[in-house]
Design a protein around this motif. Structure first.
Motif, PDB file in Angstrom:
ATOM      1  N   GLN A 204      42.023  42.236  37.741  1.00 40.73           N
ATOM      2  CA  GLN A 204      43.112  41.306  38.012  1.00 40.73           C
ATOM      3  C   GLN A 204      42.612  39.862  37.978  1.00 40.73           C
ATOM      4  OE1 GLN A 204      46.610  42.051  38.710  1.00 40.73           O
ATOM      5  NE2 GLN A 204      45.820  43.836  37.648  1.00 40.73           N
ATOM      6  N   THR A 207      41.699  38.731  34.366  1.00 43.97           N
ATOM      7  CA  THR A 207      42.862  38.548  33.494  1.00 43.97           C
ATOM      8  C   THR A 207      43.811  37.480  34.036  1.00 43.97           C
ATOM      9  OG1 THR A 207      43.943  40.424  34.604  1.00 43.97           O
ATOM     10  CG2 THR A 207      42.771  40.885  32.552  1.00 43.97           C
ATOM     11  N   SER A 209      45.166  36.965  36.978  1.00 47.57           N
ATOM     12  CA  SER A 209      46.233  37.310  37.921  1.00 47.57           C
ATOM     13  C   SER A 209      46.139  36.383  39.130  1.00 47.57           C
ATOM     14  CB  SER A 209      46.093  38.764  38.358  1.00 47.57           C
ATOM     15  OG  SER A 209      47.032  39.086  39.351  1.00 47.57           O
ATOM     16  N   ARG A 237      45.023  30.615  38.798  1.00 45.99           N
ATOM     17  CA  ARG A 237      44.032  31.606  38.402  1.00 45.99           C
ATOM     18  C   ARG A 237      42.842  31.475  39.349  1.00 45.99           C
ATOM     19  NH1 ARG A 237      43.828  27.133  35.587  1.00 45.99           N
ATOM     20  NH2 ARG A 237      41.905  26.265  34.746  1.00 45.99           N
TER      21      ARG A 237
END
Length: 299
Positions: A204, A207, A209, A237
């Motif tokens: 997560q 990427t 998240s 992020r």
């Protein structure tokens, strides 16, 4: 900078894990062979793989402390997350090994009972690893380190493995070797589950998240900053234990550059009060309205 001081502090947890695993694996393998305990020997081999995971965490923390360069303008903070990812893979592999070994023991049960000393070593190891787990968990919360938290969960899994080993040995001593197999199966599932959770959290982060609740809270705080008319865009992020937030806000189009800059500083200080490890990039745009006049804007 406090961030890099925290990363250096995180190394203490990694070194503690490495030192503990070195000592415990040596004791378990030695006593396992002397006391005729396959379970304790397997636990010792498990700890040798944990040394590799702890070294990966240590390397990740070291790389994270490198300053930004021409190829890494945001720094190397995500190396810490990569270390967590590696640790999760090692944990899942160990969990699978425990499951496979326990299933094999169903078909080939151990017939010779191990010595009581092997059970006591397993119990002592569980106590030690639980202490290391509590230390690393507290340290990870203090410095907001995903890698140290992954190491802490690995410590907890090892404590559970040692408890399972002790139960299995006691069961074998009492004449019920099936307890060893059942406990090993449960422990293997717990290790794999923990590894998957750490893996998912690392993925997560890698990427980009971003926590929804944190995004909503920050959006409300930014909207309430004096001078902000509208929050047009919000992006977030994470890199290691640092959050990066990019926001676009509209302000009174009649403000000069200095006044607009003061609004950006207010936004940055507001976000910093909420999360001191959050870096904010603010883009200012003039608020467009077909009916508004200069008197309608207040600053």
């Amino acid at each position: 900078m406090e961030l890099y001081t925290n990363l250096r502090a995180g190394e203490k947890g990694a070194w503690l894990s490495i030192g503990t695993y070195l000592i415990l694996s040596s004791i378990k393998l030695t006593i396992g062979y002397i006391g005729n305990s396959e379970a304790l020997k397997a636990d010792g081999l498990n700890n040798t793989t944990d040394i590799i995971a702890s070294i990966a965490v240590l390397i990740g923390l070291r790389i994270s402390q490198r300053p930004p360069d021409s190829n890494h303008l945001y720094g190397h903070l995500r190396a810490e997350t990569v270390a967590s990812l590696i640790a999760s893979f090692i944990m899942m592999i160990v969990g699978l090994q425990v499951l496979i070994s326990s299933i094999q023991n169903i078909w080939n049960p151990v017939r010779e009972a191990p010595s009581l000393l092997t059970a006591l070593v397993a119990v002592g190891s569980a106590v030690v690893m639980y202490g290391v787990y509590r230390y690393n968990l507290a340290l990870s919360k203090k410095i907001q380190s995903s890698a140290v938290k992954a190491a802490a969960y690995d410590n907890r899994s090892d404590a559970l493995v040692s408890i399972g080993t002790a139960i299995g040995i006691f069961g074998a001593i009492l004449g019920f070797p099936i307890i060893d197999t059942i406990t090993a199966l449960v422990v293997g599932v717990i290790i794999i589950k923990t590894g998957i959770e750490i893996f998912w959290e690392a993925v997560q982060t890698l990427t980009d998240s971003f926590d929804i609740e944190e995004a909503e809270t920050l959006s409300v705080l930014i909207k309430n900053v004096d001078g902000v008319i509208e929050l047009v865009d919000f992006k977030g992020r994470t890199h290691g234990n640092v959050s990066f937030v990019d926001v676009t806000v509209t302000v009174n189009p009649h403000l000069d550059v200095r006044q607009s800059h003061e609004i950006t500083e207010k936004i940055e200080s507001t976000v910093k009060r909420f999360n001191q490890y959050c870096m904010v990039l603010v883009h200012i745009e003039p608020h467009e309205s077909s009916t508004a006049t200069e008197e309608d804007y207040h600053f």
